[in-house]
Design an enzyme around this catalytic site. Sequence first.
Site, short mmCIF file in Angstrom:
data_model
loop_
_atom_site.label_atom_id
_atom_site.label_comp_id
_atom_site.label_asym_id
_atom_site.label_seq_id
_atom_site.Cartn_x
_atom_site.Cartn_y
_atom_site.Cartn_z
N CYS A 112 1.68 -0.76 0.46
CA CYS A 112 0.40 -0.95 -0.65
C CYS A 112 -0.54 0.06 -0.24
O CYS A 112 -0.93 0.19 0.90
CB CYS A 112 0.05 -2.63 -0.53
SG CYS A 112 1.26 -3.65 -1.40
N ASP A 113 -1.35 0.47 -1.43
CA ASP A 113 -2.58 1.01 -1.20
C ASP A 113 -3.51 1.13 -2.31
O ASP A 113 -2.87 0.94 -3.44
CB ASP A 113 -2.53 2.54 -0.64
CG ASP A 113 -3.81 3.30 -0.47
OD1 ASP A 113 -3.91 3.16 0.76
OD2 ASP A 113 -4.62 3.91 -1.32
N SER A 114 -4.89 0.72 -2.12
CA SER A 114 -5.76 0.52 -3.10
C SER A 114 -6.89 1.65 -3.29
O SER A 114 -7.51 2.21 -2.24
CB SER A 114 -6.48 -0.81 -2.92
OG SER A 114 -5.28 -1.98 -3.01
N GLY B 183 -1.07 0.47 -5.50
CA GLY B 183 0.14 1.24 -5.46
C GLY B 183 0.88 0.32 -4.85
O GLY B 183 0.63 -0.19 -3.62
#
Length: 202
Positions: free
Chosen positions: A71-73, A108
């Site tokens: 995950c990435d924000s 993501g």
Amino acid sequence: MPHLVLASASPARLATLRSAGIDPTVIVSGVDESVADGLPPFEMALQLAELKCAAVEGREEVPSGSLVLGCDSVLELDGQALGKPADPEDAVRRWRAMRGRSGVLHSGHCLRDTASGQVAAATASTTVFFADVSDEEIDAYVATREPLYVAGAFTVDGLGGGFVTGIEGDHHNVVGVSLPLLRDLVLELGHAWTDLWRPVAN
């Protein structure tokens, strides 16, 4: 039953998953997030999620038959991608630009089934509305150092919660992992969402 591996050091993501009945194994990816600099915010979030997933899925400590989640924000403001601030001064500048306005938080998600090799990936986007906070409030918030460790320099589930006046979209996505989107990815890979729930002790 598949086991979830979280390729992230984020305590907020871990807490969100645990509150949803999932107790993942945490393996930090170590990906240098600067490799995606220059990409549009939506694409940056997805590419970094994919890189984090790929960095972890082949490691020896990953249990066989796992689902590995990267995950990435990224916060989008005026078309710019805002990840973690570089320093306190950067955090102050961001908050002075954000206050009284709204931005879009992109998270993501990339999920790989280590048994089949299949991958499912997507990005969730949520609009976040910020309070018109004073300079004094900004300085006090940045002094806590909380904004230095999170994308967009704010939290909705921590000290920054009082500075977020509303959201449009999935609340969990702002914390860093969209549970409805993750469920969709799990189903896409042929598993049941409820199979990820940890057993309830009698």
